[in-house]
Every structure is written in C-alpha cells, then in structure tokens.
Design a protein around this motif. Structure first.
Motif, PDB file in Angstrom:
ATOM      1  N   TYR A   1       0.842  -1.194   0.000  1.00 12.67           N
ATOM      2  CA  TYR A   1       0.000   0.000   0.000  1.00 12.67           C
ATOM      3  C   TYR A   1       0.883   1.252   0.000  1.00 12.67           C
ATOM      4  CZ  TYR A   1      -3.789  -3.205   1.294  1.00 12.67           C
ATOM      5  OH  TYR A   1      -4.697  -4.233   1.312  1.00 12.67           O
ATOM      6  N   ASP A   2       0.385   2.320  -0.647  1.00  7.23           N
ATOM      7  CA  ASP A   2       1.176   3.529  -0.850  1.00  7.23           C
ATOM      8  C   ASP A   2       0.771   4.628   0.137  1.00  7.23           C
ATOM      9  OD1 ASP A   2       2.595   5.693  -1.749  1.00  7.23           O
ATOM     10  OD2 ASP A   2       1.701   5.730  -3.756  1.00  7.23           O
TER      11      ASP A   2
ATOM     12  N   GLN B   1       1.380   7.655   0.192  1.00  2.91           N
ATOM     13  CA  GLN B   1       0.996   8.910  -0.443  1.00  2.91           C
ATOM     14  C   GLN B   1      -0.523   9.039  -0.553  1.00  2.91           C
ATOM     15  OE1 GLN B   1       2.670  11.575  -1.194  1.00  2.91           O
ATOM     16  NE2 GLN B   1       4.726  10.803  -0.763  1.00  2.91           N
ATOM     17  N   GLU B   2      -1.233   7.929  -0.404  1.00  2.00           N
ATOM     18  CA  GLU B   2      -2.689   7.943  -0.518  1.00  2.00           C
ATOM     19  C   GLU B   2      -3.389   8.228   0.810  1.00  2.00           C
ATOM     20  OE1 GLU B   2      -3.584   4.296  -2.612  1.00  2.00           O
ATOM     21  OE2 GLU B   2      -2.442   4.955  -4.363  1.00  2.00           O
ATOM     22  N   TYR B   3      -2.614   8.476   1.883  1.00  2.00           N
ATOM     23  CA  TYR B   3      -3.232   8.920   3.138  1.00  2.00           C
ATOM     24  C   TYR B   3      -4.111  10.140   2.897  1.00  2.00           C
ATOM     25  CZ  TYR B   3       0.302   6.140   5.737  1.00  2.00           C
ATOM     26  OH  TYR B   3       1.095   5.141   6.239  1.00  2.00           O
TER      27      TYR B   3
ATOM     28  N   ASP C   1      -5.812  10.923   0.338  1.00  2.00           N
ATOM     29  CA  ASP C   1      -7.099  10.555  -0.258  1.00  2.00           C
ATOM     30  C   ASP C   1      -8.072  10.035   0.801  1.00  2.00           C
ATOM     31  OD1 ASP C   1      -6.283  11.119  -2.958  1.00  2.00           O
ATOM     32  OD2 ASP C   1      -5.128   9.264  -2.904  1.00  2.00           O
TER      33      ASP C   1
ATOM     34  N   GLY D   1     -10.009   2.219   2.300  1.00  2.00           N
ATOM     35  CA  GLY D   1      -9.395   2.303   0.978  1.00  2.00           C
ATOM     36  C   GLY D   1      -9.681   1.038   0.206  1.00  2.00           C
TER      37      GLY D   1
ATOM     38  N   ARG E   1      -6.591   3.361  -9.936  1.00  2.00           N
ATOM     39  CA  ARG E   1      -5.201   3.272  -9.495  1.00  2.00           C
ATOM     40  C   ARG E   1      -4.570   1.943  -9.928  1.00  2.00           C
ATOM     41  NH1 ARG E   1      -4.571   6.930  -5.141  1.00  2.00           N
ATOM     42  NH2 ARG E   1      -5.636   8.830  -5.798  1.00  2.00           N
TER      43      ARG E   1
ATOM     44  N   TYR F   1      -5.941  -0.566   4.441  1.00  2.00           N
ATOM     45  CA  TYR F   1      -6.137   0.863   4.686  1.00  2.00           C
ATOM     46  C   TYR F   1      -7.529   1.144   5.251  1.00  2.00           C
ATOM     47  CZ  TYR F   1      -1.816   2.889   2.846  1.00  2.00           C
ATOM     48  OH  TYR F   1      -0.504   3.282   2.676  1.00  2.00           O
TER      49      TYR F   1
ATOM     50  N   ILE G   1      -7.961   3.016  -3.977  1.00  2.00           N
ATOM     51  CA  ILE G   1      -6.517   3.049  -3.713  1.00  2.00           C
ATOM     52  C   ILE G   1      -5.807   2.095  -4.664  1.00  2.00           C
ATOM     53  CG2 ILE G   1      -6.749   3.683  -1.278  1.00  2.00           C
ATOM     54  CD1 ILE G   1      -6.183   0.680  -0.623  1.00  2.00           C
ATOM     55  N   SER G   2      -4.495   2.241  -4.752  1.00  2.00           N
ATOM     56  CA  SER G   2      -3.675   1.319  -5.533  1.00  2.00           C
ATOM     57  C   SER G   2      -3.313   0.103  -4.678  1.00  2.00           C
ATOM     58  CB  SER G   2      -2.411   2.020  -6.030  1.00  2.00           C
ATOM     59  OG  SER G   2      -1.695   2.580  -4.935  1.00  2.00           O
TER      60      SER G   2
END
Length: 241
Positions: free
Chosen positions: A102-103, A105-107, A109, A124, A131, A166, A207-208
């Motif tokens: 999990y990335d 950077q998506e916090y 979002d 997420g 994504r 997430y 999310i990705s």
C-alpha cells in the motif's frame, strides 16, 4: 473537521527487508494542512532482525518521533493492532502494513472525506477507482469479494473491500469499541462493530495495490479465510460483543 495529528499504526512481523522502506515512504508524505504524523510500530515478536532494523531506523530518524512497542510473544496481527490503537493520540488513525503493498501517499485521499466533514471512518478499496493494481491471485480475489458480500449481508453496508489494510478511524471511536480478534479476524470484527455505531459515517475511496507473493513474504492463507467467515457470522449475524 479539524485534524492536527494522524496516528499511523504499523503491525510488524518478520519484515526486516521492508520496514525501513515503508518508513521512508511515510516520512516522505506531506499531509494536508501540515497535519502531524504519529508513527506507532508494534513488533509482534518477530523471529528475524525486524527489531534491529526498526531500532536502527529510529536512531537515524529521531525527528520522525517513532513510538516503538513490542510483544514478548507472538499474538497475531489483530493483537498488534489492538496495542497500536490503544496507544494512539491523534484525532484519527490509519492502519499501515509493514510491507510495500500500500502507498502512504494515498493517506491524503483517505483523509479527504474526514477533512471535508463527511466521514468518521474511511476504507481504501482496491476494487474501485483507476489506481494501479498488481495482478496476482484469482482465488484470493474471489474469497475477498465473497467475505465482503457476506459481511454486507449481515450489516446492511455496501462495502467493496472489507479486507483492505487501509482503514482510517476516528481514534476515540475505535478506542471505545471492544475488539477481541487477535489475528486476521480483526477485519470483519472491526467492520461489523463499527457498522453498529449510531449515526456512523463510513466512506470508501479507491486506492492502488502493489501485492506481493508468498515468496515475497505474504502471510494470509486459507485458514484465515475460514476464520474471517466465522467472525462474520459471530459479529455480523449473531452480533457478538
């Protein structure tokens, strides 16, 4: 909604190869409006060099203010999350696995619906949005969707990804809920119990997903799937406390 601190809960078990990499990713995240990050790592009695990797990282990155907690005996991911949740001091908290699936950077979002005053809980979802997603296990996907559907049936939710890592919660809310599942049953238990909170506002965002194979360290297996189904019946159908 005003949020000044986001607690990031990281359960870790035998993640010496990736723990420093995920911490680097978290360190690089600039949250909306300068929200402070509180990083809490819970080492669930790893049998490899996870502890040394964490302590080395902390010594080299004191400014990140990492809280390091550990279990003297292996208790399971859910138990590690209980420990992290109980020690969180941010207005909201998010769960972050110690691998690289999990990335961080998506916090931003996931925080979006909270900061806009819409949500108390944000999941997420790996199954909505545009994504990137690594293509891996067919039966895992079928099992996940089946478990999510079953939980929705008993909770009257319309989630698409109950098993996602997430999950972002209002900290006081999640700390007020009695959680008992010590392993991967945490996911259906927390979702079922959250769904029963009066006037709860639950959102999903896409999310990705950069999944890993078992050779790369993936741990969840078919036994965890059966446990999750039992927990759905226990906490969703029978509404156990």
């Amino acid at each position: 909604m005003i949020v000044t601190k986001l607690s990031i809960i990281i359960p870790a078990y035998n993640e010496e190869a990736t723990i420093h990499l995920i911490l680097d990713k978290i360190k690089a995240v600039n949250l909306t409006s300068g929200i402070e990050k509180e990083v809490i790592i819970v080492n669930d009695c790893s049998s490899d060099n996870t502890e040394n990797a964490i302590l080395r990282y902390i010594s080299q990155n004191a400014a990140l203010g990492i809280k390091y907690l550990k279990h003297e005996h292996n208790k399971g991911k859910g138990a590690a999350l209980h420990t992290g949740i109980n020690n969180a001091t941010g207005e909201f908290l998010i769960i972050q696995d110690a691998d690289l699936e999990y990335d961080p950077q998506e916090y931003k979002d996931l925080l979006g619906p909270v900061l806009n005053g819409y949500a108390d809980v944000v999941y997420g979802s790996r199954f909505i949005g545009g994504r990137p997603h690594r293509i891996l296990f067919f039966w895992h996907t079928i099992g996940n969707k089946f478990l999510t559907h079953m939980l929705n049936l008993f909770t009257n939710l319309n989630l698409t990804d109950m098993e996602t890592c997430y999950k972002l919660f209002n900290t006081k809310l999640i700390q007020s809920i009695h959680l008992t599942e010590k392993r991967f049953g945490f996911e259906p238990e927390v979702t079922a119990k959250i769904s029963r909170v009066e006037n709860i506002r639950i959102y999903e965002v896409g999310i990705s997903y950069y999944g890993r194979t078992y050779q790369e360290g993936k741990k969840i297996g078919w036994k965890d799937g059966f446990r999750a189904l039992w927990c759905i019946l226990k906490f969703g159908l029978f509404k156990a406390a």
